[in-house]
Motif scaffolding. Structure first.
Motif, short mmCIF file in Angstrom:
data_model
loop_
_atom_site.label_atom_id
_atom_site.label_comp_id
_atom_site.label_asym_id
_atom_site.label_seq_id
_atom_site.Cartn_x
_atom_site.Cartn_y
_atom_site.Cartn_z
N LEU A 1 -10.82 26.23 6.54
CA LEU A 1 -11.85 27.21 6.85
C LEU A 1 -11.75 28.32 5.80
CD1 LEU A 1 -14.03 28.43 8.73
CD2 LEU A 1 -12.16 29.47 10.03
N LEU A 2 -12.84 28.55 5.09
CA LEU A 2 -12.84 29.55 4.02
C LEU A 2 -13.14 30.94 4.59
CD1 LEU A 2 -14.68 27.43 1.32
CD2 LEU A 2 -12.25 28.05 1.39
N PRO A 3 -12.70 31.98 3.88
CA PRO A 3 -12.87 33.34 4.40
C PRO A 3 -14.27 33.93 4.17
CG PRO A 3 -11.63 33.41 2.37
CD PRO A 3 -11.86 31.96 2.69
N TRP A 4 -15.27 33.09 4.06
CA TRP A 4 -16.65 33.55 3.93
C TRP A 4 -17.55 32.56 4.65
CZ3 TRP A 4 -13.81 32.31 -0.57
CH2 TRP A 4 -14.07 31.05 -1.11
N ASP A 23 -26.58 31.31 5.78
CA ASP A 23 -27.17 31.32 7.13
C ASP A 23 -26.13 31.59 8.22
OD1 ASP A 23 -25.97 28.87 6.69
OD2 ASP A 23 -27.57 27.69 7.60
N GLY A 24 -24.92 32.01 7.83
CA GLY A 24 -23.91 32.43 8.79
C GLY A 24 -22.99 31.35 9.31
N ASN A 25 -23.12 30.14 8.81
CA ASN A 25 -22.25 29.05 9.26
C ASN A 25 -20.91 29.09 8.53
OD1 ASN A 25 -24.07 27.86 11.09
ND2 ASN A 25 -25.18 26.93 9.40
N PRO A 26 -19.86 28.59 9.16
CA PRO A 26 -18.56 28.57 8.50
C PRO A 26 -18.59 27.62 7.30
CG PRO A 26 -18.44 27.46 10.63
CD PRO A 26 -19.81 28.04 10.52
N CYS A 27 -17.80 27.95 6.29
CA CYS A 27 -17.65 27.10 5.11
C CYS A 27 -16.26 26.49 5.11
CB CYS A 27 -17.83 27.92 3.83
SG CYS A 27 -19.48 28.56 3.59
N ASP A 38 -12.89 39.31 10.20
CA ASP A 38 -12.27 38.72 9.02
C ASP A 38 -10.85 38.25 9.31
OD1 ASP A 38 -14.55 39.31 7.53
OD2 ASP A 38 -13.69 41.12 6.62
N VAL A 39 -10.06 39.08 9.97
CA VAL A 39 -8.67 38.74 10.27
C VAL A 39 -8.60 37.55 11.21
CG1 VAL A 39 -6.56 39.59 11.38
CG2 VAL A 39 -7.78 41.04 9.75
N HIS A 40 -9.51 37.48 12.17
CA HIS A 40 -9.55 36.35 13.09
C HIS A 40 -9.82 35.06 12.32
CE1 HIS A 40 -11.52 33.73 16.19
NE2 HIS A 40 -10.40 34.06 16.81
N ARG A 41 -10.75 35.11 11.36
CA ARG A 41 -11.06 33.92 10.55
C ARG A 41 -9.83 33.50 9.73
NH1 ARG A 41 -16.09 31.88 8.33
NH2 ARG A 41 -17.01 33.67 9.33
N VAL A 42 -9.12 34.47 9.15
CA VAL A 42 -7.91 34.16 8.39
C VAL A 42 -6.87 33.50 9.30
CG1 VAL A 42 -5.94 35.15 7.12
CG2 VAL A 42 -8.27 35.96 6.65
N ALA A 43 -6.70 34.03 10.50
CA ALA A 43 -5.73 33.47 11.45
C ALA A 43 -6.11 32.05 11.84
CB ALA A 43 -5.63 34.35 12.69
N LYS A 44 -7.38 31.81 12.11
CA LYS A 44 -7.82 30.46 12.45
C LYS A 44 -7.59 29.50 11.29
CE LYS A 44 -11.76 29.76 14.39
NZ LYS A 44 -13.17 29.82 14.81
N SER A 45 -7.91 29.93 10.08
CA SER A 45 -7.74 29.09 8.91
C SER A 45 -6.27 28.76 8.68
CB SER A 45 -8.31 29.79 7.67
OG SER A 45 -8.09 29.02 6.51
#
Length: 125
Positions: A9-12, A16-20, A79-86
């Motif tokens: 999971l990338l940090p951007w 259209d707002g979907n995860p990359c 942002d931090v939540h996305r980093v943690a998930k990744s």
């Protein structure tokens, strides 16, 4: 996909707002850019925590300042939540199992890079 390739999971997000996601072994150019962006996001969150503490400790805030702080904290927390998930999704089973048999679990200090319990990816879903 080989056994060493994992979807990251990338940090951007996409426009259209979907995860990359990135599939690979984690050594390529895009992986390095993602690592740098994650580090910048975590650094930004640390700075925002200091700013929030300073503002709240002063007890002289305005409703506008509190609103702006809430907006900034929400963005940073996202942002931090996305980093943690990744990062959680990329943990290997050996990371989840704990220290190696020849490693003393007391060798780690709180705050050391990589210290603390490792959670399975499902914990971040």
């Amino acid at each position: 996909m080989s056994t060493t390739d994992t979807a990251r999971l990338l940090p951007w997000s996409s426009p259209d707002g979907n995860p990359c996601f990135l599939v690979g072994d984690g050594t390529g150019y895009v992986s390095r850019i993602a690592d740098e962006m994650e580090e910048a996001q975590l650094d930004s969150a640390a700075g925002l925590i200091k700013e929030a503490r300073h503002l709240l400790d002063a007890r002289t805030w305005t409703p506008g300042e509190l609103h702006l702080l809430a907006v900034e904290l929400t963005s940073s927390l996202t942002d931090v939540h996305r980093v943690a998930k990744s990062r959680g999704a990329r943990l290997t089973m050996s990371d989840v199992d704990g220290p190696e048999a020849d490693e003393d679990p007391g060798d780690h200090n709180i705050g050391d890079e990589g210290s603390g319990p490792r959670l399975p990816a499902e914990a971040f879903g």
